[in-house]
Design a protein around this motif. Structure first.
Motif, PDB file in Angstrom:
ATOM      1  N   GLY A  37     -20.248   5.052   3.955  1.00  0.00           N
ATOM      2  CA  GLY A  37     -19.557   6.286   4.292  1.00  0.00           C
ATOM      3  C   GLY A  37     -18.425   6.682   3.363  1.00  0.00           C
ATOM      4  N   ASN A  38     -18.274   6.001   2.229  1.00  0.00           N
ATOM      5  CA  ASN A  38     -17.248   6.407   1.277  1.00  0.00           C
ATOM      6  C   ASN A  38     -17.785   6.230  -0.149  1.00  0.00           C
ATOM      7  N   ASP A  39     -17.033   6.720  -1.102  1.00  0.00           N
ATOM      8  CA  ASP A  39     -17.496   6.675  -2.498  1.00  0.00           C
ATOM      9  C   ASP A  39     -16.598   5.799  -3.365  1.00  0.00           C
ATOM     10  N   LEU A  40     -16.078   4.730  -2.779  1.00  0.00           N
ATOM     11  CA  LEU A  40     -15.280   3.792  -3.569  1.00  0.00           C
ATOM     12  C   LEU A  40     -16.086   3.285  -4.772  1.00  0.00           C
ATOM     13  N   PRO A  41     -15.416   3.015  -5.889  1.00  0.00           N
ATOM     14  CA  PRO A  41     -16.133   2.695  -7.137  1.00  0.00           C
ATOM     15  C   PRO A  41     -16.585   1.249  -7.249  1.00  0.00           C
ATOM     16  N   PHE A  42     -17.245   0.746  -6.225  1.00  0.00           N
ATOM     17  CA  PHE A  42     -17.767  -0.626  -6.248  1.00  0.00           C
ATOM     18  C   PHE A  42     -19.226  -0.608  -5.816  1.00  0.00           C
ATOM     19  N   SER A  43     -19.935  -1.658  -6.180  1.00  0.00           N
ATOM     20  CA  SER A  43     -21.327  -1.775  -5.758  1.00  0.00           C
ATOM     21  C   SER A  43     -21.497  -3.093  -5.004  1.00  0.00           C
TER      22      SER A  43
ATOM     23  N   GLU B  34      -8.606  -1.021   3.015  1.00  0.00           N
ATOM     24  CA  GLU B  34      -7.686   0.035   3.420  1.00  0.00           C
ATOM     25  C   GLU B  34      -6.635   0.270   2.341  1.00  0.00           C
ATOM     26  N   HIS B  35      -6.175  -0.798   1.733  1.00  0.00           N
ATOM     27  CA  HIS B  35      -5.203  -0.722   0.635  1.00  0.00           C
ATOM     28  C   HIS B  35      -5.763   0.148  -0.492  1.00  0.00           C
ATOM     29  N   ILE B  36      -6.997  -0.142  -0.895  1.00  0.00           N
ATOM     30  CA  ILE B  36      -7.628   0.612  -1.984  1.00  0.00           C
ATOM     31  C   ILE B  36      -7.920   2.044  -1.569  1.00  0.00           C
ATOM     32  N   LYS B  37      -8.408   2.225  -0.345  1.00  0.00           N
ATOM     33  CA  LYS B  37      -8.772   3.577   0.116  1.00  0.00           C
ATOM     34  C   LYS B  37      -7.574   4.522   0.114  1.00  0.00           C
ATOM     35  N   GLU B  38      -6.402   4.007   0.443  1.00  0.00           N
ATOM     36  CA  GLU B  38      -5.217   4.875   0.444  1.00  0.00           C
ATOM     37  C   GLU B  38      -4.998   5.490  -0.932  1.00  0.00           C
ATOM     38  N   ALA B  39      -5.127   4.686  -1.976  1.00  0.00           N
ATOM     39  CA  ALA B  39      -4.936   5.187  -3.338  1.00  0.00           C
ATOM     40  C   ALA B  39      -6.120   6.039  -3.785  1.00  0.00           C
ATOM     41  N   TRP B  40      -7.328   5.594  -3.449  1.00  0.00           N
ATOM     42  CA  TRP B  40      -8.538   6.343  -3.822  1.00  0.00           C
ATOM     43  C   TRP B  40      -8.480   7.770  -3.264  1.00  0.00           C
ATOM     44  N   GLY B  41      -7.929   7.914  -2.080  1.00  0.00           N
ATOM     45  CA  GLY B  41      -7.801   9.232  -1.460  1.00  0.00           C
ATOM     46  C   GLY B  41      -6.820  10.142  -2.190  1.00  0.00           C
ATOM     47  N   GLN B  42      -5.968   9.559  -3.029  1.00  0.00           N
ATOM     48  CA  GLN B  42      -4.977  10.340  -3.785  1.00  0.00           C
ATOM     49  C   GLN B  42      -5.306  10.401  -5.275  1.00  0.00           C
ATOM     50  N   ARG B  43      -6.522  10.010  -5.632  1.00  0.00           N
ATOM     51  CA  ARG B  43      -6.855   9.866  -7.055  1.00  0.00           C
ATOM     52  C   ARG B  43      -6.792  11.178  -7.836  1.00  0.00           C
TER      53      ARG B  43
ATOM     54  N   PRO C 196       0.835  -1.206   0.000  1.00  0.00           N
ATOM     55  CA  PRO C 196       0.000   0.000   0.000  1.00  0.00           C
ATOM     56  C   PRO C 196       0.865   1.250   0.000  1.00  0.00           C
ATOM     57  N   LEU C 197       0.281   2.357  -0.376  1.00  0.00           N
ATOM     58  CA  LEU C 197       1.029   3.612  -0.469  1.00  0.00           C
ATOM     59  C   LEU C 197       1.766   3.958   0.815  1.00  0.00           C
TER      60      LEU C 197
ATOM     61  N   TYR D 212      -2.604   3.137 -10.196  1.00  0.00           N
ATOM     62  CA  TYR D 212      -3.157   2.190  -9.226  1.00  0.00           C
ATOM     63  C   TYR D 212      -4.364   1.519  -9.872  1.00  0.00           C
ATOM     64  N   ILE D 213      -4.431   0.192  -9.768  1.00  0.00           N
ATOM     65  CA  ILE D 213      -5.590  -0.527 -10.300  1.00  0.00           C
ATOM     66  C   ILE D 213      -6.279  -1.279  -9.169  1.00  0.00           C
ATOM     67  N   ALA D 214      -7.594  -1.151  -9.112  1.00  0.00           N
ATOM     68  CA  ALA D 214      -8.402  -1.799  -8.083  1.00  0.00           C
ATOM     69  C   ALA D 214      -9.438  -2.695  -8.742  1.00  0.00           C
ATOM     70  N   ARG D 215      -9.910  -3.692  -7.978  1.00  0.00           N
ATOM     71  CA  ARG D 215     -10.881  -4.655  -8.497  1.00  0.00           C
ATOM     72  C   ARG D 215     -11.868  -5.005  -7.388  1.00  0.00           C
ATOM     73  N   ASP D 216     -13.073  -5.381  -7.760  1.00  0.00           N
ATOM     74  CA  ASP D 216     -14.065  -5.819  -6.773  1.00  0.00           C
ATOM     75  C   ASP D 216     -13.420  -6.839  -5.834  1.00  0.00           C
ATOM     76  N   PRO D 217     -13.362  -6.539  -4.542  1.00  0.00           N
ATOM     77  CA  PRO D 217     -12.665  -7.426  -3.602  1.00  0.00           C
ATOM     78  C   PRO D 217     -13.168  -8.859  -3.580  1.00  0.00           C
ATOM     79  N   ARG D 218     -14.417  -9.101  -3.955  1.00  0.00           N
ATOM     80  CA  ARG D 218     -14.926 -10.479  -3.988  1.00  0.00           C
ATOM     81  C   ARG D 218     -14.277 -11.269  -5.121  1.00  0.00           C
ATOM     82  N   ASP D 219     -14.110 -10.623  -6.281  1.00  0.00           N
ATOM     83  CA  ASP D 219     -13.401 -11.281  -7.380  1.00  0.00           C
ATOM     84  C   ASP D 219     -11.932 -11.483  -7.024  1.00  0.00           C
TER      85      ASP D 219
END
Length: 327
Positions: free
Chosen positions: A320-326, A204-213, A143-144, A159-166
């Motif tokens: 409580g966040n706007d991460l790009p997953f549903s 948390e790994h994804i959120k660190e990068a998302w916060g710097q997008r 992580p960052l 940074y590349i992120a993916r649906d955590p279930r996949d």
């Protein structure tokens, strides 16, 4: 000389993985215990302004992204890309902490007599990268917060992120090569969900990068967008790197990166890389390049109880966040 004092505590942690682990920092990331002696080296890795870093949690599409980044920045030189394996063109900075045995400080090689002979010949990227020619293309699953504090102000970062279930499904089938036989998917999923697997917690790994997008040196991609409209993602990356390619060239790059071609491309599909160090399992689901399916997690969460567990976990972590997953 180290520029930064490593700021985090490292505590012992034994989880269900095949080797000893530690937890690091306030977010309590799980890493191999070999990280303990290397933490400050990663944190103080000497950067160059023309470095290009690719970051992402394991099994998030980093290999396909690696190939895209390298080709975009190397004039779409397909012949060269096919002749040199991706791990040599884009070294894996934290490769050393993916294994239970540390590289030798004397000769940068694995020293465990029981380790596969190919592993013993591998050179630590921490040792080889300082002498590598510029521009360097570097991959990391850290992580960052565990990488140099000046990373974003110094280099270009994708940074590349993916649906955590996949991710959980794909990670299980990669780790199945080294997991004890009695650890099935359901048990692995429970450990992944409870942040006991290497490099979790994933959110948390994804959120660190998302916060710097919005940082000018960062581009944040998702596996889902890349799969849905690869051409648009490639245009976005080309613009980020100041490169301009015609629509015909973009179509050609899309063809090169198509899943069927990627799966048979020996420079990227794991046949000539570190995966050769693991025992071969005769299971297509354990291939390095597996299925690449978006939403494929539902095929493996084969009970309503498991599916509800996954959806509840997503809901809790997306609140409580706007991460790009549903959900």
């Amino acid at each position: 000389m180290e520029k930064y004092r490593f700021p985090y505590e490292i505590e012992n942690f034994k989880d269900g993985s095949p080797w000893d682990s530690v937890r690091v920092g306030p977010k309590r990331y799980v890493v191999s215990s070999t990280y303990r002696d290397l933490a400050s080296k990663f944190y103080n890795f000497d950067l160059r302004p023309d470095d290009v870093f690719l970051l992402g949690f394991p099994r998030s599409g980093t290999t396909r992204c690696q190939e895209s980044i390298w080709l975009i920045n190397n004039n779409l030189d397909y012949d060269k890309s096919k002749s040199i394996v991706i791990d040599d063109r884009c070294p894996f900075l934290d490769l050393e902490v993916q294994f239970p045995t540390a590289f030798s400080s004397e000769n940068s090689e694995f020293q465990d007599a029981g380790t596969n002979h190919l592993l013993k010949k591998m050179i630590s990227p921490l040792k080889s990268l300082p002498n590598a020619p510029s521009p360097r293309f570097i991959k990391s699953h850290l992580p960052l917060s565990l990488l140099p504090p000046n990373l974003l102000d110094t280099t270009k970062v994708v940074y590349i992120a993916r649906d955590p279930r996949d991710v959980a499904v794909s990670y299980y089938y990669l780790m199945k090569r080294v997991l004890p036989n009695d650890i099935g998917f359901e048990k692995f999923w429970a450990a992944f969900r409870d942040d006991k697997i290497l490099l979790t917690p994933i959110f948390e790994h994804i959120k660190e990068a998302w916060g710097q997008r919005d940082h000018p040196n960062m581009v944040f991609l998702t596996y889902e967008d890349m799969s849905k409209d690869l051409a648009s993602t490639l245009r976005q990356m080309s613009e980020f790197f100041g490169k301009k390619y015609s629509e015909e060239q973009i179509r050609g790059l899309c063809e090169h990166l198509s899943f069927d071609k990627f799966k048979t491309n020996k420079s990227v599909n794991g046949e000539q890389t570190v995966l050769k160090t693991f025992d071969v399992i005769n299971d297509s689901d354990c291939a390095f390049i597996r299925r690449g399916k978006v939403g494929g997690w539902e095929d493996y969460f084969n009970s309503e109880q498991l599916k509800e567990s996954a959806k509840r976990w997503m809901s809790e972590n997306l609140a409580g966040n706007d991460l790009p997953f549903s959900v």
